[in-house]
Design a protein around this motif. Structure first.
Motif, PDB file in Angstrom:
ATOM      1  N   VAL A  27       3.313  14.972  -8.779  1.00 28.48           N
ATOM      2  CA  VAL A  27       2.752  14.718  -7.450  1.00 28.48           C
ATOM      3  C   VAL A  27       3.714  13.884  -6.611  1.00 28.48           C
ATOM      4  O   VAL A  27       3.979  14.191  -5.442  1.00 28.48           O
ATOM      5  CB  VAL A  27       1.386  14.006  -7.560  1.00 28.48           C
ATOM      6  CG1 VAL A  27       0.848  13.673  -6.167  1.00 28.48           C
ATOM      7  CG2 VAL A  27       0.387  14.869  -8.306  1.00 28.48           C
ATOM      8  N   VAL A  28       4.263  12.829  -7.213  1.00 29.77           N
ATOM      9  CA  VAL A  28       5.178  11.948  -6.490  1.00 29.77           C
ATOM     10  C   VAL A  28       6.413  12.716  -6.023  1.00 29.77           C
ATOM     11  O   VAL A  28       6.923  12.516  -4.908  1.00 29.77           O
ATOM     12  CB  VAL A  28       5.586  10.759  -7.378  1.00 29.77           C
ATOM     13  CG1 VAL A  28       6.702   9.958  -6.712  1.00 29.77           C
ATOM     14  CG2 VAL A  28       4.390   9.860  -7.645  1.00 29.77           C
ATOM     15  N   PHE A  68       5.083  15.179  -3.140  1.00 28.92           N
ATOM     16  CA  PHE A  68       4.411  14.592  -1.974  1.00 28.92           C
ATOM     17  C   PHE A  68       4.822  13.124  -1.846  1.00 28.92           C
ATOM     18  O   PHE A  68       4.103  12.229  -2.320  1.00 28.92           O
ATOM     19  CB  PHE A  68       2.893  14.693  -2.112  1.00 28.92           C
ATOM     20  CG  PHE A  68       2.381  16.089  -2.302  1.00 28.92           C
ATOM     21  CD1 PHE A  68       2.111  16.900  -1.206  1.00 28.92           C
ATOM     22  CD2 PHE A  68       2.174  16.602  -3.584  1.00 28.92           C
ATOM     23  CE1 PHE A  68       1.651  18.197  -1.388  1.00 28.92           C
ATOM     24  CE2 PHE A  68       1.705  17.888  -3.768  1.00 28.92           C
ATOM     25  CZ  PHE A  68       1.449  18.696  -2.665  1.00 28.92           C
ATOM     26  N   PRO A  69       5.953  12.861  -1.215  1.00 28.16           N
ATOM     27  CA  PRO A  69       6.419  11.476  -1.061  1.00 28.16           C
ATOM     28  C   PRO A  69       5.385  10.617  -0.330  1.00 28.16           C
ATOM     29  O   PRO A  69       4.730  11.077   0.615  1.00 28.16           O
ATOM     30  CB  PRO A  69       7.703  11.621  -0.233  1.00 28.16           C
ATOM     31  CG  PRO A  69       8.159  13.027  -0.477  1.00 28.16           C
ATOM     32  CD  PRO A  69       6.904  13.829  -0.627  1.00 28.16           C
ATOM     33  N   VAL A  70       5.234   9.373  -0.776  1.00 29.78           N
ATOM     34  CA  VAL A  70       4.268   8.470  -0.169  1.00 29.78           C
ATOM     35  C   VAL A  70       4.955   7.577   0.861  1.00 29.78           C
ATOM     36  O   VAL A  70       6.185   7.479   0.902  1.00 29.78           O
ATOM     37  CB  VAL A  70       3.584   7.594  -1.243  1.00 29.78           C
ATOM     38  CG1 VAL A  70       2.828   8.465  -2.239  1.00 29.78           C
ATOM     39  CG2 VAL A  70       4.605   6.714  -1.956  1.00 29.78           C
ATOM     40  N   VAL A  71       4.147   6.952   1.700  1.00 32.59           N
ATOM     41  CA  VAL A  71       4.638   5.994   2.694  1.00 32.59           C
ATOM     42  C   VAL A  71       4.224   4.598   2.234  1.00 32.59           C
ATOM     43  O   VAL A  71       3.061   4.375   1.890  1.00 32.59           O
ATOM     44  CB  VAL A  71       4.058   6.290   4.090  1.00 32.59           C
ATOM     45  CG1 VAL A  71       4.568   5.272   5.102  1.00 32.59           C
ATOM     46  CG2 VAL A  71       4.416   7.709   4.525  1.00 32.59           C
ATOM     47  N   ARG A  72       5.165   3.671   2.212  1.00 33.98           N
ATOM     48  CA  ARG A  72       4.904   2.316   1.729  1.00 33.98           C
ATOM     49  C   ARG A  72       4.666   1.364   2.899  1.00 33.98           C
ATOM     50  O   ARG A  72       5.443   1.348   3.858  1.00 33.98           O
ATOM     51  CB  ARG A  72       6.075   1.832   0.881  1.00 33.98           C
ATOM     52  CG  ARG A  72       5.853   0.484   0.200  1.00 33.98           C
ATOM     53  CD  ARG A  72       7.085   0.052  -0.584  1.00 33.98           C
ATOM     54  NE  ARG A  72       6.897  -1.211  -1.262  1.00 33.98           N
ATOM     55  CZ  ARG A  72       6.541  -1.331  -2.541  1.00 33.98           C
ATOM     56  NH1 ARG A  72       6.339  -0.248  -3.270  1.00 33.98           N
ATOM     57  NH2 ARG A  72       6.380  -2.520  -3.097  1.00 33.98           N
ATOM     58  N   ALA A 120       2.550  12.112 -16.575  1.00 33.08           N
ATOM     59  CA  ALA A 120       3.502  13.193 -16.308  1.00 33.08           C
ATOM     60  C   ALA A 120       3.037  14.035 -15.117  1.00 33.08           C
ATOM     61  O   ALA A 120       3.844  14.448 -14.272  1.00 33.08           O
ATOM     62  CB  ALA A 120       3.667  14.069 -17.547  1.00 33.08           C
ATOM     63  N   LEU A 121       1.732  14.297 -15.066  1.00 33.13           N
ATOM     64  CA  LEU A 121       1.189  15.047 -13.933  1.00 33.13           C
ATOM     65  C   LEU A 121       1.388  14.280 -12.635  1.00 33.13           C
ATOM     66  O   LEU A 121       1.723  14.871 -11.594  1.00 33.13           O
ATOM     67  CB  LEU A 121      -0.297  15.331 -14.149  1.00 33.13           C
ATOM     68  CG  LEU A 121      -0.681  16.204 -15.352  1.00 33.13           C
ATOM     69  CD1 LEU A 121      -2.177  16.449 -15.368  1.00 33.13           C
ATOM     70  CD2 LEU A 121       0.084  17.532 -15.344  1.00 33.13           C
ATOM     71  N   VAL A 146       0.859  -1.187   0.000  1.00 35.91           N
ATOM     72  CA  VAL A 146       0.000   0.000   0.000  1.00 35.91           C
ATOM     73  C   VAL A 146       0.893   1.234   0.000  1.00 35.91           C
ATOM     74  O   VAL A 146       1.779   1.366   0.856  1.00 35.91           O
ATOM     75  CB  VAL A 146      -0.934   0.018   1.229  1.00 35.91           C
ATOM     76  CG1 VAL A 146      -1.610   1.384   1.383  1.00 35.91           C
ATOM     77  CG2 VAL A 146      -1.996  -1.073   1.105  1.00 35.91           C
ATOM     78  N   LEU A 147       0.669   2.127  -0.966  1.00 39.41           N
ATOM     79  CA  LEU A 147       1.362   3.410  -1.018  1.00 39.41           C
ATOM     80  C   LEU A 147       0.398   4.474  -0.522  1.00 39.41           C
ATOM     81  O   LEU A 147      -0.608   4.756  -1.180  1.00 39.41           O
ATOM     82  CB  LEU A 147       1.833   3.712  -2.440  1.00 39.41           C
ATOM     83  CG  LEU A 147       2.759   2.672  -3.070  1.00 39.41           C
ATOM     84  CD1 LEU A 147       3.173   3.110  -4.467  1.00 39.41           C
ATOM     85  CD2 LEU A 147       3.988   2.417  -2.205  1.00 39.41           C
ATOM     86  N   ALA A 148       0.685   5.051   0.633  1.00 40.61           N
ATOM     87  CA  ALA A 148      -0.234   5.966   1.300  1.00 40.61           C
ATOM     88  C   ALA A 148       0.133   7.417   1.036  1.00 40.61           C
ATOM     89  O   ALA A 148       1.264   7.834   1.255  1.00 40.61           O
ATOM     90  CB  ALA A 148      -0.244   5.702   2.803  1.00 40.61           C
ATOM     91  N   GLY A 149      -0.858   8.194   0.556  1.00 42.48           N
ATOM     92  CA  GLY A 149      -0.686   9.605   0.307  1.00 42.48           C
ATOM     93  C   GLY A 149      -0.786   9.927  -1.181  1.00 42.48           C
ATOM     94  O   GLY A 149      -0.727   9.022  -2.015  1.00 42.48           O
TER      95      GLY A 149
END
Length: 224
Positions: free
Chosen positions: A208-209, A212-216, A203-204, A174-177
């Motif tokens: 975002v990535v 806004f880094p995600v939490v795995r 590309a958009l 799960v990648l959160a955020g």
């Protein structure tokens, strides 16, 4: 990927190049929503964190001061398995009396209800995670989509226990955020229309990535 927009209510599904117009999908409660660049969001509505919010509201009506972080920390410490319920049951749609209605759901089926408040919170989140997993499994079967990861966005992405339980229930990372995914997407689409950014949807999403880094969260083997 599959996605979960997790907030007061939840939207769970997959992104497709074309709609799924089968009778099986209709009967399963799935819908096709038009998305950016011709994509289709094939999704199912799940109850969401409304269940937890309404419990907290009920306890506060009784004059208690509730700390959600404390409740969640206590729920993490609940050992063993907890009783779970159907988070999509229509009996949970209306506001008010949510703890009693959850207890009634168990009683009406001669099942043992959660014994404490932390156990109830853990039961709500576990029940939501299992509802998410069922919806993702149904989306895969009905659409033929391949899913190797789950993107969980919205307010629920801040709930570490929910994210981990979802990874466990689905057996997928799960990648959160990000938390404000809806607003961010809106801004990016408008920015592209104004010529301030360019590129296709992928590309958009790269923008975002980067911002806004995600939490795995990896599924725990004992649960997966």
């Amino acid at each position: 990927f599959a996605y979960i927009s997790s907030g007061t209510c939840s939207l769970v599904g997959v992104e497709l190049p074309r709609p799924v117009l089968s009778e099986a999908g209709r009967l399963a409660g799935f819908t096709n929503e038009g998305g950016v660049d011709g994509r289709v969001r094939y999704l199912h509505n799940v109850m969401g964190l409304w269940l937890l919010t309404e419990c907290v509201r009920e306890w506060e009506r009784a004059g208690e001061t509730i700390s959600l972080p404390t409740l969640l920390a206590q729920a993490v410490e609940v050992g063993g398995t907890v009783p779970v319920f159907d988070a999509d049951d229509e009996s949970f749609l209306a506001p008010g009396g949510m703890p009693a209605r959850i207890e009634s759901w168990f009683a009406s089926r001669a099942l043992v209800a959660p014994a404490s408040r932390p156990e109830l919170v853990r039961s709500i989140l576990q029940s939501l995670a299992e509802a998410y997993a069922r919806s993702i499994a149904a989306a895969r079967e009905l659409s033929g989509a391949t899913v190797s990861v789950v993107h969980l966005v919205g307010g629920g992405s801040q709930n570490e226990l929910l994210c981990q339980l979802t990874a466990d229930a689905t057996g997928l990372p799960v990648l959160a955020g990000p938390v404000e995914a809806t607003a961010i997407g809106n801004v990016l689409v408008q920015a592209r229309a104004q010529g301030w950014v360019s590129g296709d949807l992928d590309a958009l999403r790269s923008l975002v990535v980067a911002a806004f880094p995600v939490v795995r969260y990896e599924p725990r083997k004992s649960k997966a």
